[in-house]
Design an enzyme around this catalytic site. Sequence first.
Site: not given
Length: 444
Positions: A226, A310, A392
């Site tokens: 992340d 991501e 996170d």
Amino acid sequence: MLQTLDWLEFISVSQNEWKHLQKNCVIVKIIVSLQNIRLFNNRMKLIHKSYKFRISPDNEQKILLSKHFGATRFVFNRYLNSRKETYLEEKKSLNYYDNANDLTKLKKEEEFVWLKEINSQSLQSSLRNLDTAYNKFFRKQTQFPRFKSKYDKQSFTIPQSVSIEEGKLCIPKFKKGIDINIHREIKGKLLFATISKSTTGNYYVSITCEVEYTPFEKTNSKVGIDTGIKDLAILSDGKVYENIKTLKANLKTLKYEQRQLSKKTKGSNSRLKQKSKLARVHEKVTNIRKDYLHKVSTEIIKNHDVICIEDLAVKNMMKNHKLAQAFTDVSLGTFYTMLEYKANWNDKVVVKIDRFFPSSKNCNVCNYINQDLTLKDREWTCPNCNTTHDRDFNASINIKKQGLKILSCGSGIDSQDKQKRSKALPLGESMTSEAHPIAFGVGG
Ligand SMILES: [Zn+2]
């Protein structure tokens, strides 16, 4: 190639005798170490690597460089315009070959005879860049191509016939070599080069070479990452890479210099001065950041075989326009690009989660979705299973889970597949143009 056992038969000695010889006979020792080198070489592969150096053109060369910057920009803008107009008027899409044919005709017209002073391959390469920009837009990876301005960073590519001779950079159309400051050894075969002029007025060349490379060992480790503003990367195995403090301090200076600039009158001399001061701070910040991103991305690729991240376009849905955020975005673009090409070098896999996925709101233990979670909540307790999450860290575990799911369905972006698809482009393009002009990736 002869393996050790073949050698034993070849020189007809027993294994025990062989061991004794290895200890005591110098020639045998040399044979064994040569063989180890050959075994080692078998793991090697060829990769593209870029080196960036400062160059110091003389005045005459500066003029010709400036003509190259201008002509390649002219070609890019002219054909961007023609593609746009043809589409609007005839609903027809032009491709690289249409443009290249037209350019050949154009060079014969008297009005455009000045284009002959320019390396024709650099002009074609400008058309290729335009084509790449279009393709990226259609693949929804970037925004629609913008016209190039002479006030941005200037650059042009020399696709071949680049060499370094007697400490000078030799390129087509330049009678004399350009002074170059080679501060690190160039390894491998020179492929192509890109010459640029920064907004601070410095000239650089980025030389891309084909080099032999030994990939990192496999670790069998899979990880989710992340990313955030406070920390650059939060890994699902608990490792956290902070954003470096020197960068924070410099960001303050950057903000200050930017405020000073906004106070100056447009078109004034002091504004120009302030602009180049700002650009210098910018360049410094960029370099510090780039070094750090290299260090972190190399470490991650070394330690893990599958890296789940991501997609940036998804992350950008939550974008705001503060300076720190803008910098984070640029950093992330560079960081992800580095992860992808280094994964490629090392036969590892980057999986991108390209659809919206509530990585922060999802409890990684029981899959409960916490709709009330706000950006401010750094920690939360799942009302369903009572687990307390670091925001996170929880997200990175979810990203890993989601990434592995995509990978098992076979729809993830394997960086090697991606490499195959983009093989037509020079690697330098795919390494650099995705992010921001200032985020130029130098291999390391
Ligand atoms: Zn839960």
